[in-house]
Design a protein around this motif. Structure first.
Motif, mmCIF file in Angstrom:
data_model
loop_
_atom_site.group_PDB
_atom_site.id
_atom_site.type_symbol
_atom_site.label_atom_id
_atom_site.label_comp_id
_atom_site.label_asym_id
_atom_site.label_seq_id
_atom_site.Cartn_x
_atom_site.Cartn_y
_atom_site.Cartn_z
ATOM 1 N N HIS A 1 0.812 -1.226 0.000
ATOM 2 C CA HIS A 1 0.000 0.000 0.000
ATOM 3 C C HIS A 1 0.843 1.274 0.000
ATOM 4 C CE1 HIS A 1 -3.523 -2.452 1.912
ATOM 5 N NE2 HIS A 1 -3.426 -2.643 0.606
ATOM 6 N N GLY A 2 2.055 1.169 -0.567
ATOM 7 C CA GLY A 2 2.852 2.376 -0.813
ATOM 8 C C GLY A 2 3.720 2.885 0.308
ATOM 9 N N GLN A 3 3.929 2.070 1.356
ATOM 10 C CA GLN A 3 4.796 2.540 2.451
ATOM 11 C C GLN A 3 6.222 2.656 1.904
ATOM 12 O OE1 GLN A 3 2.459 3.222 4.362
ATOM 13 N NE2 GLN A 3 1.108 1.628 3.606
ATOM 14 N N THR A 4 6.889 3.765 2.225
ATOM 15 C CA THR A 4 8.203 4.026 1.625
ATOM 16 C C THR A 4 9.143 4.688 2.632
ATOM 17 O OG1 THR A 4 7.095 4.409 -0.514
ATOM 18 C CG2 THR A 4 9.371 5.182 -0.323
ATOM 19 N N LEU A 5 10.328 4.106 2.749
ATOM 20 C CA LEU A 5 11.424 4.728 3.504
ATOM 21 C C LEU A 5 12.609 4.809 2.547
ATOM 22 C CD1 LEU A 5 13.048 5.551 6.112
ATOM 23 C CD2 LEU A 5 13.418 3.109 6.488
ATOM 24 N N ILE A 6 13.162 5.998 2.386
ATOM 25 C CA ILE A 6 14.322 6.137 1.492
ATOM 26 C C ILE A 6 15.483 6.752 2.270
ATOM 27 C CG2 ILE A 6 15.118 6.822 -0.803
ATOM 28 C CD1 ILE A 6 12.304 7.615 -1.540
ATOM 29 N N VAL A 7 16.628 6.088 2.192
ATOM 30 C CA VAL A 7 17.864 6.624 2.767
ATOM 31 C C VAL A 7 18.686 7.153 1.595
ATOM 32 C CG1 VAL A 7 19.923 6.100 4.126
ATOM 33 C CG2 VAL A 7 17.757 4.930 4.644
ATOM 34 N N ILE A 8 19.005 8.447 1.650
ATOM 35 C CA ILE A 8 19.673 9.074 0.496
ATOM 36 C C ILE A 8 20.984 9.721 0.947
ATOM 37 C CG2 ILE A 8 19.301 10.549 -1.529
ATOM 38 C CD1 ILE A 8 16.321 10.634 -0.826
ATOM 39 N N PRO A 9 22.077 8.941 0.959
ATOM 40 C CA PRO A 9 23.351 9.496 1.423
ATOM 41 C C PRO A 9 23.803 10.734 0.630
ATOM 42 C CG PRO A 9 23.464 7.109 1.305
ATOM 43 C CD PRO A 9 22.180 7.502 0.663
ATOM 44 N N GLU A 10 23.546 10.779 -0.697
ATOM 45 C CA GLU A 10 24.044 11.918 -1.493
ATOM 46 C C GLU A 10 23.456 13.251 -1.019
ATOM 47 O OE1 GLU A 10 21.159 11.023 -5.281
ATOM 48 O OE2 GLU A 10 22.701 12.526 -5.630
ATOM 49 N N PHE A 11 22.277 13.230 -0.419
ATOM 50 C CA PHE A 11 21.674 14.461 0.110
ATOM 51 C C PHE A 11 21.653 14.473 1.648
ATOM 52 C CE2 PHE A 11 19.294 14.043 -4.070
ATOM 53 C CZ PHE A 11 20.034 15.024 -4.718
ATOM 54 N N ASN A 12 22.321 13.486 2.266
ATOM 55 C CA ASN A 12 22.308 13.333 3.728
ATOM 56 C C ASN A 12 20.872 13.390 4.264
ATOM 57 O OD1 ASN A 12 23.583 12.897 6.203
ATOM 58 N ND2 ASN A 12 23.691 15.075 6.665
ATOM 59 N N ALA A 13 19.997 12.599 3.650
ATOM 60 C CA ALA A 13 18.567 12.724 3.914
ATOM 61 C C ALA A 13 17.880 11.371 4.097
ATOM 62 C CB ALA A 13 17.900 13.469 2.766
ATOM 63 N N VAL A 14 16.753 11.440 4.803
ATOM 64 C CA VAL A 14 15.864 10.286 4.979
ATOM 65 C C VAL A 14 14.450 10.750 4.646
ATOM 66 C CG1 VAL A 14 14.890 8.667 6.664
ATOM 67 C CG2 VAL A 14 17.314 9.264 6.783
ATOM 68 N N VAL A 15 13.724 9.950 3.890
ATOM 69 C CA VAL A 15 12.366 10.331 3.474
ATOM 70 C C VAL A 15 11.397 9.209 3.875
ATOM 71 C CG1 VAL A 15 10.877 10.869 1.495
ATOM 72 C CG2 VAL A 15 13.262 11.645 1.516
ATOM 73 N N VAL A 16 10.271 9.610 4.456
ATOM 74 C CA VAL A 16 9.207 8.645 4.788
ATOM 75 C C VAL A 16 7.927 9.081 4.099
ATOM 76 C CG1 VAL A 16 7.756 7.687 6.621
ATOM 77 C CG2 VAL A 16 10.186 8.077 7.038
ATOM 78 N N ARG A 17 7.286 8.157 3.443
ATOM 79 C CA ARG A 17 5.949 8.403 2.897
ATOM 80 C C ARG A 17 5.045 7.248 3.323
ATOM 81 N NH1 ARG A 17 1.967 5.782 -0.623
ATOM 82 N NH2 ARG A 17 0.511 7.437 -1.130
ATOM 83 N N TYR A 18 3.938 7.570 4.003
ATOM 84 C CA TYR A 18 2.950 6.563 4.365
ATOM 85 C C TYR A 18 1.723 6.730 3.478
ATOM 86 C CZ TYR A 18 5.165 5.236 8.856
ATOM 87 O OH TYR A 18 6.001 4.754 9.831
ATOM 88 N N GLY A 19 1.049 5.612 3.188
ATOM 89 C CA GLY A 19 -0.149 5.705 2.364
ATOM 90 C C GLY A 19 -1.090 4.539 2.573
ATOM 91 N N SER A 20 -2.236 4.637 1.927
ATOM 92 C CA SER A 20 -3.222 3.538 1.900
ATOM 93 C C SER A 20 -3.638 3.347 0.453
ATOM 94 C CB SER A 20 -4.450 3.890 2.739
ATOM 95 O OG SER A 20 -4.079 4.257 4.029
ATOM 96 N N ASP A 21 -2.696 2.913 -0.358
ATOM 97 C CA ASP A 21 -2.925 2.895 -1.812
ATOM 98 C C ASP A 21 -3.608 1.622 -2.271
ATOM 99 O OD1 ASP A 21 -1.510 5.271 -1.788
ATOM 100 O OD2 ASP A 21 0.387 4.232 -2.059
ATOM 101 N N LYS A 22 -4.864 1.491 -1.912
ATOM 102 C CA LYS A 22 -5.572 0.274 -2.329
ATOM 103 C C LYS A 22 -6.032 0.369 -3.773
ATOM 104 C CE LYS A 22 -7.030 -1.921 1.816
ATOM 105 N NZ LYS A 22 -8.119 -2.574 2.506
ATOM 106 N N GLN A 23 -6.425 1.555 -4.159
ATOM 107 C CA GLN A 23 -6.993 1.703 -5.507
ATOM 108 C C GLN A 23 -5.936 1.882 -6.588
ATOM 109 O OE1 GLN A 23 -10.120 0.953 -5.661
ATOM 110 N NE2 GLN A 23 -10.156 0.920 -3.438
ATOM 111 N N GLY A 24 -4.872 2.541 -6.244
ATOM 112 C CA GLY A 24 -3.861 2.783 -7.267
ATOM 113 C C GLY A 24 -2.477 2.797 -6.666
ATOM 114 N N ALA A 25 -1.501 2.370 -7.444
ATOM 115 C CA ALA A 25 -0.136 2.295 -6.937
ATOM 116 C C ALA A 25 0.458 3.687 -6.809
ATOM 117 C CB ALA A 25 0.708 1.452 -7.863
ATOM 118 N N PHE A 26 1.294 3.841 -5.805
ATOM 119 C CA PHE A 26 2.059 5.072 -5.633
ATOM 120 C C PHE A 26 3.286 4.944 -6.529
ATOM 121 C CE2 PHE A 26 5.329 7.382 -3.039
ATOM 122 C CZ PHE A 26 4.782 8.643 -3.161
#
Lengths: 360, 91
Positions: free
Chosen positions: A318-343
């Motif tokens: 359902h589109g849960q996403t954690l991204i570790v991005i060393p090039e930008f010294n960053a961490v990104v979290v996106r939560y969702g409930s993507d039952k109808q369509g893909a994220f």
């Protein structure tokens, strides 16, 4: 006396500030507006519940929808696998188990073809056991081993169910993404730790990172459903990403060995030899983390070209996403409930990269 | 004859795993949504429903237990506590 209390207060404040991210929200520019429009826009078929971006250890973007907020837990589905991997790494460091240990020392396996003698914990970490396994969810529930394991006939003891699967391939030769393998890993950890298992994730990981309100559901055998059933707030998930970004170091303490973090995001040997259906074929996999590597043997470029090859992902249903991005010294979290369509994570990363560049 | 045509597919359906999927996924997802995540009843109902809905379901707020049924199959899921969340008790 006064000096002692003052020092104690300074120590407390410095520790609590390290356990929580400081706020440094950025002003909305064109790139951030585009990013937010994609994530939360009304016309999208996906449904987002949270977007959190940490850069240089500070919260620079944070937004919630659908009743979620910064304290509220969210099911992270298969991002749970990366937590299971971290716990295995800690257990290895504490000499509770080794990667080369045979699985049949802990769980009896089917003896056909003699492959059981070769299967190691490392193969499970790399989703390369060779077990016959179908990881389909709502699209094919009757042929899905994961649905059978989580919901239908084998929810009582998921590790034992997985250990009884027949071998389709020799261990280490074929990559096949399987929630069962993660739960078998967690079952091995349970048997190794005994009574210490129940609090192990809290004592080793959640509490040192200052994570609160964590729920980890178990099967009836007492094994944490390491594949799928962890719940936490977006901020707590970001702490886990930050731990990996900092190569296992937290508050000057090495919680996870740096070499284990490096190994965790190296491409599984069997991955390049395995042709998979759809976009999974290009994604790449490590120790329960999805990668962003070019795959020269498959002649495929990395799936998210807007980000460097060093980026890596925890990805969930359902589109849960954690991204570790060393090039930008960053961490990104996106939560969702993507039952109808893909994220669409490709579009997401296409919009993330210009936003980070706009901050430089 | 018409009755047989109606009953036969239902009997065949009841004998396979398909009817178990419906109450089981609904009850488990609803329980975790309500008692672990703490979302509203309306939200959790929308969240837990699949293409095919259970034929009946009930929420016992005191026991923190969900029972869902589809044809002859029934699933009971219980919220244990905040640390361990929800667990399928019988299916």
């Amino acid at each position: 006396m006064f000096k002692f209390i003052f020092n104690l207060l300074v120590l407390f404040l410095s520790l609590s500030s390290m356990a929580n991210f400081q706020d440094a929200l950025v002003t909305e520019n064109k790139e951030l507006k585009e990013l937010k429009n994609f994530v939360f826009g009304e016309s999208n078929i996906h449904s987002s519940n949270a977007l959190l971006i940490i850069k240089d250890g500070k919260v620079i973007v944070e937004e919630y929808k659908n009743g979620f907020h910064k304290e509220k837990p969210h099911r992270i589905w298969s991002i749970s696998k990366s937590f299971s991997s971290a716990l295995m790494g800690m257990a290895i460091d504490q000499k509770i188990l080794t990667l080369d240990e045979k699985v049949h020392d802990t769980y009896p396996l089917t003896k056909e073809k003699g492959y059981y003698k070769e299967l190691t914990i490392k193969h499970l970490m790399q989703m390369s056991s060779g077990f016959e396994w179908s990881e389909g969810y709502e699209n094919n529930p009757l042929k899905s081993n994961v649905i059978d394991m989580l919901f239908i006939n084998n929810y009582r003891d998921m590790a034992t169910y997985t250990s009884q699967r027949p071998f389709a391939h020799r261990p280490g030769k074929q990559f096949n993404y399987s929630s069962g393998e993660t739960n078998l890993m967690m079952g091995i950890l349970r048997k190794k730790l005994g009574a210490k298992y129940e609090n192990y994730p809290w004592e080793q990981l959640f509490q040192p990172l200052g994570m609160k309100n964590i729920t980890w559901e178990r099967d009836q055998a007492g094994t944490y459903v390491g594949s799928s059933y962890l719940y936490m707030s977006a901020r707590d998930l970001a702490k886990f990403g930050q731990l990996y970004l900092q190569k296992g170091k937290w508050n000057d303490k090495q919680l996870l060995k740096e070499s284990f973090v490096d190994e965790s995001v190296k491409l599984v040997p069997a991955f390049e030899k395995t042709i998979l259906k759809g976009e999974d074929n290009a994604q790449g996999y490590g120790y329960q983390w999805w990668l962003n590597k070019d795959l020269p043997i498959k002649k495929l470029k990395r799936p998210y070209p807007a980000l460097a090859e060093s980026a890596y992902f925890g990805l969930g249903h359902h589109g849960q996403t954690l991204i570790v991005i060393p090039e930008f010294n960053a961490v990104v979290v996106r939560y969702g409930s993507d039952k109808q369509g893909a994220f669409d994570r490709k579009i997401f990363t296409d919009k993330l990269a210009p936003f980070f560049k706009s901050l430089q | 004859m018409k009755l047989y045509i109606l009953i036969l597919p239902l009997l065949l359906l009841s004998s396979c795993d398909f009817p178990k999927v419906i109450p089981s996924t609904f009850a488990k997802d609803y329980c975790s949504c309500r008692f672990v995540v703490g979302q509203s009843k309306d939200y959790c109902l929308m969240y837990a429903k699949q293409i095919v809905s259970p034929t009946s379901w009930s929420e016992d707020a005191n026991k923190k237990e969900i029972v869902a049924k589809f044809l002859t199959k029934k699933t009971r899921v219980k919220f244990l506590n905040q640390k361990f969340g929800c667990q399928i008790q019988e299916n």
